[in-house]
Design a protein around this motif. Structure first.
Motif, PDB file in Angstrom:
ATOM      1  N   ILE A 109      19.011  -1.460  15.171  1.00 23.86           N
ATOM      2  CA  ILE A 109      19.320  -1.412  16.608  1.00 23.86           C
ATOM      3  C   ILE A 109      18.111  -1.600  17.508  1.00 23.86           C
ATOM      4  O   ILE A 109      18.222  -1.472  18.732  1.00 23.86           O
ATOM      5  CB  ILE A 109      20.017  -0.086  16.965  1.00 23.86           C
ATOM      6  CG1 ILE A 109      19.174   1.100  16.513  1.00 23.86           C
ATOM      7  CG2 ILE A 109      21.410  -0.037  16.341  1.00 23.86           C
ATOM      8  CD1 ILE A 109      19.749   2.451  16.908  1.00 23.86           C
ATOM      9  N   LYS A 110      16.947  -1.952  16.953  1.00 26.97           N
ATOM     10  CA  LYS A 110      15.754  -2.067  17.797  1.00 26.97           C
ATOM     11  C   LYS A 110      15.698  -3.384  18.560  1.00 26.97           C
ATOM     12  O   LYS A 110      15.520  -3.400  19.770  1.00 26.97           O
ATOM     13  CB  LYS A 110      14.479  -1.915  16.957  1.00 26.97           C
ATOM     14  CG  LYS A 110      13.194  -2.044  17.785  1.00 26.97           C
ATOM     15  CD  LYS A 110      11.958  -1.807  16.966  1.00 26.97           C
ATOM     16  CE  LYS A 110      10.695  -2.094  17.752  1.00 26.97           C
ATOM     17  NZ  LYS A 110      10.553  -1.266  18.958  1.00 26.97           N
ATOM     18  N   GLY A 111      15.833  -4.514  17.871  1.00 35.11           N
ATOM     19  CA  GLY A 111      15.685  -5.823  18.496  1.00 35.11           C
ATOM     20  C   GLY A 111      17.017  -6.464  18.818  1.00 35.11           C
ATOM     21  O   GLY A 111      17.683  -6.114  19.798  1.00 35.11           O
ATOM     22  N   ARG A 112      17.416  -7.415  17.985  1.00 26.79           N
ATOM     23  CA  ARG A 112      18.680  -8.115  18.182  1.00 26.79           C
ATOM     24  C   ARG A 112      19.859  -7.147  18.182  1.00 26.79           C
ATOM     25  O   ARG A 112      20.896  -7.412  18.781  1.00 26.79           O
ATOM     26  CB  ARG A 112      18.858  -9.174  17.087  1.00 26.79           C
ATOM     27  CG  ARG A 112      20.168  -9.944  17.123  1.00 26.79           C
ATOM     28  CD  ARG A 112      20.325 -10.753  18.380  1.00 26.79           C
ATOM     29  NE  ARG A 112      21.619 -11.447  18.396  1.00 26.79           N
ATOM     30  CZ  ARG A 112      22.145 -12.032  19.464  1.00 26.79           C
ATOM     31  NH1 ARG A 112      21.484 -12.026  20.617  1.00 26.79           N
ATOM     32  NH2 ARG A 112      23.310 -12.628  19.400  1.00 26.79           N
ATOM     33  N   GLY A 113      19.686  -6.004  17.548  1.00 22.01           N
ATOM     34  CA  GLY A 113      20.746  -5.008  17.536  1.00 22.01           C
ATOM     35  C   GLY A 113      21.178  -4.583  18.922  1.00 22.01           C
ATOM     36  O   GLY A 113      22.323  -4.173  19.134  1.00 22.01           O
ATOM     37  N   GLY A 114      20.267  -4.677  19.898  1.00 24.28           N
ATOM     38  CA  GLY A 114      20.631  -4.359  21.269  1.00 24.28           C
ATOM     39  C   GLY A 114      21.728  -5.262  21.788  1.00 24.28           C
ATOM     40  O   GLY A 114      22.614  -4.819  22.542  1.00 24.28           O
ATOM     41  N   ALA A 115      21.702  -6.538  21.390  1.00 21.45           N
ATOM     42  CA  ALA A 115      22.752  -7.469  21.791  1.00 21.45           C
ATOM     43  C   ALA A 115      24.075  -7.109  21.120  1.00 21.45           C
ATOM     44  O   ALA A 115      25.155  -7.300  21.707  1.00 21.45           O
ATOM     45  CB  ALA A 115      22.360  -8.899  21.433  1.00 21.45           C
ATOM     46  N   HIS A 116      24.024  -6.578  19.911  1.00 20.12           N
ATOM     47  CA  HIS A 116      25.244  -6.138  19.231  1.00 20.12           C
ATOM     48  C   HIS A 116      25.839  -4.929  19.944  1.00 20.12           C
ATOM     49  O   HIS A 116      27.061  -4.826  20.092  1.00 20.12           O
ATOM     50  CB  HIS A 116      24.939  -5.791  17.779  1.00 20.12           C
ATOM     51  CG  HIS A 116      24.622  -6.972  16.928  1.00 20.12           C
ATOM     52  ND1 HIS A 116      25.073  -7.100  15.637  1.00 20.12           N
ATOM     53  CD2 HIS A 116      23.903  -8.096  17.160  1.00 20.12           C
ATOM     54  CE1 HIS A 116      24.643  -8.235  15.127  1.00 20.12           C
ATOM     55  NE2 HIS A 116      23.917  -8.849  16.050  1.00 20.12           N
ATOM     56  N   LEU A 117      24.964  -4.022  20.369  1.00 21.44           N
ATOM     57  CA  LEU A 117      25.451  -2.857  21.096  1.00 21.44           C
ATOM     58  C   LEU A 117      26.155  -3.280  22.381  1.00 21.44           C
ATOM     59  O   LEU A 117      27.199  -2.732  22.743  1.00 21.44           O
ATOM     60  CB  LEU A 117      24.289  -1.917  21.419  1.00 21.44           C
ATOM     61  CG  LEU A 117      23.590  -1.258  20.227  1.00 21.44           C
ATOM     62  CD1 LEU A 117      22.370  -0.470  20.691  1.00 21.44           C
ATOM     63  CD2 LEU A 117      24.548  -0.358  19.462  1.00 21.44           C
ATOM     64  N   ALA A 118      25.609  -4.274  23.059  1.00 26.55           N
ATOM     65  CA  ALA A 118      26.245  -4.777  24.277  1.00 26.55           C
ATOM     66  C   ALA A 118      27.505  -5.567  23.941  1.00 26.55           C
ATOM     67  O   ALA A 118      28.541  -5.413  24.598  1.00 26.55           O
ATOM     68  CB  ALA A 118      25.264  -5.653  25.050  1.00 26.55           C
ATOM     69  N   GLY A 119      27.419  -6.410  22.894  1.00 24.40           N
ATOM     70  CA  GLY A 119      28.546  -7.271  22.545  1.00 24.40           C
ATOM     71  C   GLY A 119      29.810  -6.507  22.215  1.00 24.40           C
ATOM     72  O   GLY A 119      30.918  -6.903  22.606  1.00 24.40           O
ATOM     73  N   PHE A 120      29.668  -5.394  21.492  1.00 22.01           N
ATOM     74  CA  PHE A 120      30.824  -4.560  21.165  1.00 22.01           C
ATOM     75  C   PHE A 120      31.035  -3.452  22.201  1.00 22.01           C
ATOM     76  O   PHE A 120      32.168  -3.124  22.555  1.00 22.01           O
ATOM     77  CB  PHE A 120      30.660  -3.947  19.773  1.00 22.01           C
ATOM     78  CG  PHE A 120      30.752  -4.936  18.658  1.00 22.01           C
ATOM     79  CD1 PHE A 120      31.973  -5.510  18.300  1.00 22.01           C
ATOM     80  CD2 PHE A 120      29.613  -5.321  17.960  1.00 22.01           C
ATOM     81  CE1 PHE A 120      32.057  -6.436  17.269  1.00 22.01           C
ATOM     82  CE2 PHE A 120      29.695  -6.248  16.927  1.00 22.01           C
ATOM     83  CZ  PHE A 120      30.922  -6.807  16.585  1.00 22.01           C
ATOM     84  N   GLY A 121      29.943  -2.883  22.678  1.00 28.29           N
ATOM     85  CA  GLY A 121      30.046  -1.739  23.568  1.00 28.29           C
ATOM     86  C   GLY A 121      30.639  -2.058  24.926  1.00 28.29           C
ATOM     87  O   GLY A 121      31.195  -1.167  25.583  1.00 28.29           O
ATOM     88  N   GLU A 122      30.528  -3.292  25.377  1.00 30.23           N
ATOM     89  CA  GLU A 122      31.071  -3.671  26.675  1.00 30.23           C
ATOM     90  C   GLU A 122      32.536  -4.106  26.608  1.00 30.23           C
ATOM     91  O   GLU A 122      33.125  -4.462  27.630  1.00 30.23           O
ATOM     92  CB  GLU A 122      30.214  -4.784  27.281  1.00 30.23           C
ATOM     93  CG  GLU A 122      28.805  -4.313  27.637  1.00 30.23           C
ATOM     94  CD  GLU A 122      27.907  -5.433  28.133  1.00 30.23           C
ATOM     95  OE1 GLU A 122      28.400  -6.584  28.230  1.00 30.23           O
ATOM     96  OE2 GLU A 122      26.717  -5.156  28.411  1.00 30.23           O
ATOM     97  N   ARG A 123      33.107  -4.080  25.424  1.00 31.89           N
ATOM     98  CA  ARG A 123      34.511  -4.440  25.258  1.00 31.89           C
ATOM     99  C   ARG A 123      35.391  -3.189  25.350  1.00 31.89           C
ATOM    100  O   ARG A 123      35.061  -2.144  24.798  1.00 31.89           O
ATOM    101  CB  ARG A 123      34.730  -5.114  23.895  1.00 31.89           C
ATOM    102  CG  ARG A 123      34.062  -6.476  23.745  1.00 31.89           C
ATOM    103  CD  ARG A 123      34.376  -7.054  22.370  1.00 31.89           C
ATOM    104  NE  ARG A 123      35.799  -7.285  22.222  1.00 31.89           N
ATOM    105  CZ  ARG A 123      36.413  -8.435  22.483  1.00 31.89           C
ATOM    106  NH1 ARG A 123      35.726  -9.462  22.931  1.00 31.89           N
ATOM    107  NH2 ARG A 123      37.703  -8.560  22.295  1.00 31.89           N
ATOM    108  N   ASP A 124      36.538  -3.347  26.002  1.00 35.86           N
ATOM    109  CA  ASP A 124      37.461  -2.218  26.142  1.00 35.86           C
ATOM    110  C   ASP A 124      38.218  -1.921  24.851  1.00 35.86           C
ATOM    111  O   ASP A 124      38.792  -0.838  24.704  1.00 35.86           O
ATOM    112  CB  ASP A 124      38.479  -2.490  27.251  1.00 35.86           C
ATOM    113  CG  ASP A 124      37.837  -2.498  28.623  1.00 35.86           C
ATOM    114  OD1 ASP A 124      36.748  -1.917  28.763  1.00 35.86           O
ATOM    115  OD2 ASP A 124      38.412  -3.114  29.543  1.00 35.86           O
ATOM    116  N   ASP A 125      38.223  -2.892  23.906  1.00 39.71           N
ATOM    117  CA  ASP A 125      38.976  -2.695  22.672  1.00 39.71           C
ATOM    118  C   ASP A 125      38.104  -2.260  21.511  1.00 39.71           C
ATOM    119  O   ASP A 125      38.552  -2.220  20.370  1.00 39.71           O
ATOM    120  CB  ASP A 125      39.737  -3.976  22.308  1.00 39.71           C
ATOM    121  CG  ASP A 125      38.825  -5.162  22.083  1.00 39.71           C
ATOM    122  OD1 ASP A 125      37.622  -5.067  22.418  1.00 39.71           O
ATOM    123  OD2 ASP A 125      39.302  -6.195  21.587  1.00 39.71           O
ATOM    124  N   CYS A 126      36.833  -1.949  21.772  1.00 37.32           N
ATOM    125  CA  CYS A 126      35.919  -1.496  20.724  1.00 37.32           C
ATOM    126  C   CYS A 126      35.183  -0.238  21.189  1.00 37.32           C
ATOM    127  O   CYS A 126      34.978  -0.031  22.386  1.00 37.32           O
ATOM    128  CB  CYS A 126      34.880  -2.569  20.402  1.00 37.32           C
ATOM    129  SG  CYS A 126      35.548  -4.046  19.609  1.00 37.32           S
TER     130      CYS A 126
END
Length: 497
Positions: free
Chosen positions: A49-66
């Motif tokens: 979750i340090k580098g590219r993982g931040g984009a994963h956190l946003a990619g899933f975390g900003e969705r209402d279904d995840c």
């Protein structure tokens, strides 16, 4: 092949887009407009979750279904800081783990999203698949050829949905651009050139450096042998170390490699490869090449040439004038497709520009998309349970990753030659010689003496449909299709999956 008019193509593209939406892609479209797909929330764990993982956190975390319910990282400080951020934003604190195996034991987790260093990608994906999770795994999907194929086999055996993190595959502008090529928009395409002109400075001298106190170095090392830290930065600079990374060919370059192979329409890793280059211009702790050319041949006469430049370089592209102003169609970090009736320059992750054979813009261009489309496509496939619905199925990721790996294998088996000596070996191959000439000029521009400097020139390796090597140098090359794994971090063999 017959050229396709811009009007005809756009009319058909609009019809196809509308039909796709009506056929069930509404979730992607709605999400792009800010509305989440409907259905029960999917529970997501993000690993690394340090580098590219931040984009994963946003990619899933900003969705209402995840919902992000778990974080995994070997750096305790990074782990807790991320968890604090999510709790502050959502009111829910995800569970935290340093060991992904403990996380995967949670049967309520639906999805595992992986953004670790490269040497962990395949094993993490296989463990998650075996635990019954669907997986989103970053590029390259593997650290070597063999383990990438094992991920494909595991995904099929366990019926899991596994998406590769090459987001260009889902961007509408890029999909339209590649479709234009496949439908004959620039005629017959026999050559694609991938470019990674991305200057990288020295990472500092080789030495003996302290492991950050917050890091579990045994878990960080995972499948690799535990070695002293001989570079200043544990994080990111692992890309330039063979035990963990694959150089810029497998870092930035994998994106352009994937687009190039996709545009050529090749669902394999080629018939042969030859690679040359070196870590030139400075001496540091890094091991991988910072200047490299790989030439890939396919059975039908198609060729993919890939160039990595980590030293200072001019932009590469097609100059033109517009309204009296000088401009350039830049492909410095991109792909160029050469057709019998035109040229397609892909300068980004989300589209392309069509030029005529003289390199002048035709007015036909494609653009649009971002990371959200790729995460949305993955969620659609998770719900449909059809891996065919993925825009970047794990096997596509395997093919493109493996092409980077075989290029590096040729390079690592190489021996020192001058540029002039290499030119003699390439005699009669005009395209290869033109590429070498630009390679030579690039070294001169960086004040490297091309008369005396030795570059590493790899052998031309023949590749079988079974993704092994044959012919001269096959014994040495086949050993490099996999690695020695450190117990218990062992990628299983096919029969042990």
């Amino acid at each position: 092949m017959t050229n396709v008019s811009r009007r005809e193509f756009l009319e058909k593209s609009m019809f196809a887009t509308a039909a796709m939406t009506l056929a069930g892609s509404a979730s992607t479209r709605c999400f792009a407009q800010g509305d989440a797909p409907k259905g029960e929330k999917l529970r997501v764990a993000v690993v690394g979750i340090k580098g590219r993982g931040g984009a994963h956190l946003a990619g899933f975390g900003e969705r209402d279904d995840c919902q992000i319910v778990a974080l995994v990282d070997v750096d305790e400080t990074v782990l807790n800081n991320r968890a604090d951020e999510i709790e502050k934003k959502t009111g829910h604190r995800p569970a935290v783990f340093s060991d992904m195996r403990k996380c995967f034991e949670d049967k309520s987790i639906d999805i595992v999203s992986i953004a670790t260093p490269n040497h962990w990608h395949s094993l993490a994906a296989i463990w998650a698949i075996q635990a019954g999770k669907d997986v989103y795994v970053e590029k390259p999907v593997s650290h070597n050829v063999s383990e990438g194929r094992r991920v494909v086999e595991a995904a099929r055996k366990y019926g899991r949905i596994v998406q590769t993190g090459t987001q260009s595959r889902s961007n509408p502008g890029m999909r339209e651009a590649i479709d234009f090529i496949h439908r004959g928009g620039i005629g017959e395409v026999k050559l694609a050139r991938g470019l990674c002109y991305k200057p990288r400075g020295s990472i500092g001298p080789k030495g003996n450096y302290d492991i950050p106190a917050s890091v579990d170095y045994d878990l960080w090392s995972g499948p690799a042998e535990i070695k002293p830290l001989d570079r200043k930065s544990l994080h990111y600079d692992w890309h330039w170390m063979w035990d963990y990374g694959n150089g810029d060919l497998g870092n930035q370059g994998i994106h352009q490699m994937d687009i190039a192979r996709w545009g050529l329409g090749e669902a394999n890793i080629g018939n042969s490869v030859l690679s040359y280059g070196g870590r030139l211009g400075y001496e540091d702790a890094g091991e991988t090449a910072n200047t490299q050319v790989s030439i890939h041949e396919f059975a039908n006469g198609k060729r993919l040439v890939f160039e990595v430049r980590g030293l200072k370089t001019e932009k590469y592209g097609y100059p033109y004038e517009e309204g009296g102003e000088k401009k350039m169609t830049d492909a410095s970090v991109g792909v160029i497709f050469y057709g019998t009736e035109g040229i397609m320059v892909v300068p980004s992750y989300n589209g392309g520009v069509v030029l005529n054979l003289e390199g002048k813009p035709t007015g036909i261009k494609f653009q649009g998309g971002n990371d959200r489309f790729h995460f949305a496509n993955f969620i659609d496939a998770v719900r449909s349970r059809k891996h065919e619905d993925l825009n970047a199925d794990i096997e596509e990721g395997h093919f493109s990753s493996a092409m980077c790996h075989v290029g590096n294998i040729s390079y690592r088996l190489g021996s020192p030659h001058t540029v002039k000596e290499l030119a003699g070996q390439l005699s009669g191959d005009s395209e290869a010689l033109e590429t070498l000439d630009r390679f030579r000029q690039h070294l001169i521009d960086n004040k490297i003496d091309t008369e005396t400097t030795k570059i590493t020139v790899g052998p031309r390796l023949s590749i079988t449909p079974e993704e092994t090597f044959t012919g001269p140098h096959a014994d040495e090359a086949n050993k490099m299709l996999t690695r020695e794994y450190r117990s218990p971090y062992i990628v299983p063999r096919t029969e042990d999956l």
